[in-house]
Write an enzyme that holds these catalytic residues in place. Structure first.
Site, PDB file in Angstrom:
ATOM      1  N   GLU A  33       5.705   6.741   3.124  1.00  0.00           N
ATOM      2  CA  GLU A  33       6.067   7.718   3.515  1.00  0.00           C
ATOM      3  C   GLU A  33       7.630   8.361   3.438  1.00  0.00           C
ATOM      4  O   GLU A  33       8.034   8.669   2.983  1.00  0.00           O
ATOM      5  CB  GLU A  33       4.897   8.143   2.619  1.00  0.00           C
ATOM      6  N   GLU A  93      -3.618   3.270   0.354  1.00  0.00           N
ATOM      7  CA  GLU A  93      -4.770   4.226   1.086  1.00  0.00           C
ATOM      8  C   GLU A  93      -6.060   4.155  -0.188  1.00  0.00           C
ATOM      9  O   GLU A  93      -7.050   4.280   0.124  1.00  0.00           O
ATOM     10  CB  GLU A  93      -3.555   5.838   0.709  1.00  0.00           C
TER      11      GLU A  93
END
Ligand code: NAD
Length: 743
Positions: free
Chosen positions: A131, A153
């Site tokens: 990210e 995730e």
């Protein structure tokens, strides 16, 4: 700063390097994030800085958020018990949300500060690590197929929370971004470039130079979504092209996850809502959903079992501490059938020399050929080189001569499941191997203590139970017999670690731990069938519960004749204590009279037409009525109740195993269940399921099931005690004091 370094060169290029001391991987935790924020503020505020390069001083870039930190946030502090103190939930939610928003605003500042930012991805960049790359204007990755890039995730029950759900679809479109995030798929640099996740892939040695070159020569300091005229690739959610992605996507998600995984639903929602608003608002939407997912019982249980506990077990949490480290350099395998061949492959892959014995040399050679075939497949996929194939095969030595076992530190037998055959090979092997060698049996059903009677040194005899197919199944169930020594246990655990599988340690019992609990699932499916519950309903409910395969389908896969034989044996062993059930009559009819053995002879509860998908055998309901007198129910119990039956019967058996000390560590019980027989991962495992439901509710619901469906649902004494005291498994048997604590 301890974790990051900040340098500025003569050209004004700032390099922020992640290199956390004492760790093999960089992670996002409180300390590293604080320093990263410091670096970003400093670079953004430095008028002389021309641009920023972000990289890592380690082999990997950044592995993602520190899951130990997330897990503890999810559990409400350091306590590992399943239930957070309810009065603090709102406060925790607020703190988590605010922390997350401030990280997102930091990344937003980075991408809007007017200076070009390049991520030099020198190694694996996952989750929060990737990210940060997405918030950079340019992403260049080192050309190394071992590097993994992505947002995985969802695999541990959480969702991207550092802008991943907003930037990735703005970059490559929702249609491409959603599957990557929903399945948590990671890509190597070339594949990542192909999908538009990185701009360029260069030889590792040129990585930093390329990042600097881009900053100085090209350096466009705006993200696509901040430029005028930006359009979301593939269309916005409400557009003609964009809408079907979400309609289809929702349907597909539902079909695969049955609404059991809050993270996947939240990812879908974050993308759908976030793409309709400016990115800052999208980031807030993501933070809100991230917080609620993280605080859900599913995330709490999944992080704990699928990451924290698994990691602890992998690192040898259950290994006897006072035995010095051992190493198997030469392994003997007796029996080169399906299991022996698989064990040879995984061992040779780990660099271990293997003597592969069978009664006929052709069998042993065939066992080696299995490795050759697997390596061929890997080469076709570009995952292995011809050199690696040659090297691996050179380590496997097929033989029929026991003398070839000389020098083996460990021997594993995988011959026929027959006490006499196993006793014979044990004796022959022990006559050759050294006094300090360990002998392991891969038996799936025969108690280890009994098999050890054939051994002249039962202290060195241990169960090492692999699952099929060996190369794909991550779990190894290690079974400690009555006389097994700590030394033998340590050897087995060190070996399992070397072949990079996850070990659980259990005590001897019929079916050990995994087969015993798994048996209740297929058995409950049979019981439902015998009651006249429509077969299609049983199968659908099985899948909806989160189990990887439906119960009748599983009966067919395991083989009905095998199920029938196991029941016969159990009946013989238990004598008058054996409880006859209507399912016995069904199995007898299927196996003895109709010779419908399941998948293996292409007829069982299913039929397997050539060239078409299998389907439930249409005569099944009639057969049930004929053998049990139970007609197919027209008003069966609701699916939610049937689902509860299927999950609770397994969880109850796990609780009984815990009480009887077959399994003595909550991590073994939960991780073993998920990896061993695929117990619904969203629960975090059977003991986590009981903790999440709460022991008193679980006990009350089991009593109801017992009244309605049979005494097998009656909870055991340990559960009743825990219910009365308001205890949880992870509270009462917290791992540090778990061993032997179930008494
Ligand atoms: P298999 O029938 O495929 O292989 C057994 C092999 O052992 C054969 O190649 C046979 O020739 C050889 N063998 C028989 N007697 C021998 C002897 N005296 N000396 C040397 N070799 C001999 O069986 P499998 O499925 O590989 O199972 C082997 C063991 O592993 C069994 O104990 C089984 O219960 C256990 N196991 C099987 C599975 C599974 O899914 N198949 C899973 C876990 C454990």
């Amino acid at each position: 700063m301890e974790n990051l370094s900040y340098t500025k060169d003569a050209d004004g290029v700032v390099t922020i390097t992640w290199d956390m001391p004492g760790r093999s991987m960089n992670v996002l935790n409180e300390a590293s994030l604080r320093e990263f924020a410091e670096c970003v503020e400093r670079a953004c505020g430095d008028g002389e800085a021309k641009g920023i390069v972000i990289t890592s001083g380690k082999q990997a870039f950044i592995a993602g958020a520190d899951l130990t930190m997330l897990g503890s946030a999810a559990a409400g502090g350091r306590d590992r018990s399943s239930r957070p103190a309810p009065d603090s939930r709102a406060e925790r939610a607020k703190a988590l949300y605010e922390n997350n928003v401030s990280f997102n605003m930091l990344l937003r500042k980075l991408e809007t500060c007017g200076k070009p930012v390049a991520a030099a991805i020198n190694g694996t960049a996952l989750g929060g690590g990737f990210e940060i790359c997405l918030a950079s204007h340019y992403r260049v990755a080192a050309d190394d197929p071992r590097i993994q890039i992505g947002l995985p995730e969802a695999k541990v029950g959480v969702m991207p929370g550092g802008g991943g759900t907003q930037r990735l679809p703005r970059l490559i479109g929702a249609m491409q971004a959603l599957p990557l995030m929903l399945q948590g798929r990671t890509l190597d640099p070339k594949a990542a470039q192909g999908q538009g996740l990185v701009h360029k892939v260069v030889p590792p040695a040129e990585l930093l130079a390329e990042a600097r070159r881009w900053v100085l020569e090209e350096g466009n300091a705006t993200q696509p979504w901040d430029r005028g005229g930006y359009k979301i690739p593939g269309g916005a959610p409400y557009s003609k092209q964009g809408l079907p992605v979400f309609m289809m996507g929702n349907a597909m998600l539902r079909k695969e996850s049955f609404g059991k995984y809050p993270a996947q639903k939240a990812i879908m929602q974050a993308v759908y809502e976030g793409l309709q608003v400016p990115i800052e608002a999208g980031l807030r939407i993501e933070s809100r959903l991230f917080t609620s997912v993280l605080l859900s019982p599913v995330a709490r249980a999944m992080i704990r079992s699928l990451f924290l506990s698994m990691q602890e077990l992998d690192k040898g949490a259950r290994r006897p501490r006072d035995v010095p480290k051992t190493d198997v350099t030469k392994l003997g395998i007796l029996g080169a059938g399906m299991m022996g061949a698989g064990i040879a492959y995984v061992s040779a892959r780990a660099g271990i020399d293997v003597a592969l014995l069978d009664t006929e040399i052709e069998n042993a050679e065939r066992g080696k050929q299995y490795s050759a075939d697997l390596m061929d497949k890997r080469m076709l996929k570009g995952r292995a080189t011809p050199g690696e194939r040659t090297e691996l095969l050179a380590r496997i030595h097929p033989s029929t001569d026991y003398a070839d076992l000389a020098g083996c530190e460990l021997v594993i037998e995988a011959v026929f499941e027959d006490r006499a055959v196993k006793a014979d090979v044990t004796k022959k092997a022990e006559a050759v191997i050294g006094d300090d060698a360990t002998f392991g049996s891969n038996t799936s059903t025969l108690p280890i203590t009994g098999l050890a009677e054939a051994s002249v040194r039962p202290a060195s005899f241990i169960g090492i139970h692999f699952f099929s197919p060996v190369d794909r199944m991550q779990l190894v169930e290690i079974i400690v017999g009555e006389q097994t020594s700590d030394q033998a246990l340590a050897v087995a655990m060190d070996y399992v670690r070397r072949i990079r599988k996850t070990p659980i340690v259990v005590n001897d019992s019929r079916g050990f731990y995994t087969s015993r609990c798994f048996g209740t699932y297929v058995g409950e499916g049979l019981a439902m069938l015998a009651e006249g519950i429509p077969p299609a309903l049983i199968e659908n409910v099985g899948r909806q519960s989160g189990m990887p395969r439906a119960p009748l389908e599983m009966n067919d896969d395991v083989a009905l004749d095998l199920g029938w034989k196991v029941r016969q044996q159990t009946r013989k062993d238990l004598g008058a204590r054996y409880v006859e059930t209507p399912a016995d009559a069904i199995l007898e009819k299927m196996v003895v009279e109709l010779e419908r053995f399941g998948r293996k002879n292409k007829q069982g509860f299913y039929e397997y037409p050539e060239g078409a998908p299998k389907r439930l055998w249409p005569e099944l309901a009639a057969l049930v009525e004929e053998t049990t007198g139970n007609a197919q129910q027209t008003d069966p119990p609701p699916p939610a109740l049937l689902e509860r039956r299927l999950l609770y019967i397994q969880a109850l058996e796990a609780a009984r195993c815990f009480e009887q000390q077959v399994v003595t560590d909550v991590r073994d019980a939960d991780v073993g269940a998920i990896l061993g027989w695929g117990f619904a991962p969203w629960t975090g495992g059977p003991l986590s399921l009981i903790d999440t439901v709460g022991a008193s509710t679980f006990v009350a619901q089991c009593d109801e099931l017992a009244e309605r469906f049979g005494e097998r649902f009656r909870p055991n004494a340990l559960l009743r005690e825990m219910a009365a005291r308001g205890e949880t498994f992870y509270g009462r048997f917290a791992p540090a004091k778990a061993a032997g604590a179930a008494a």
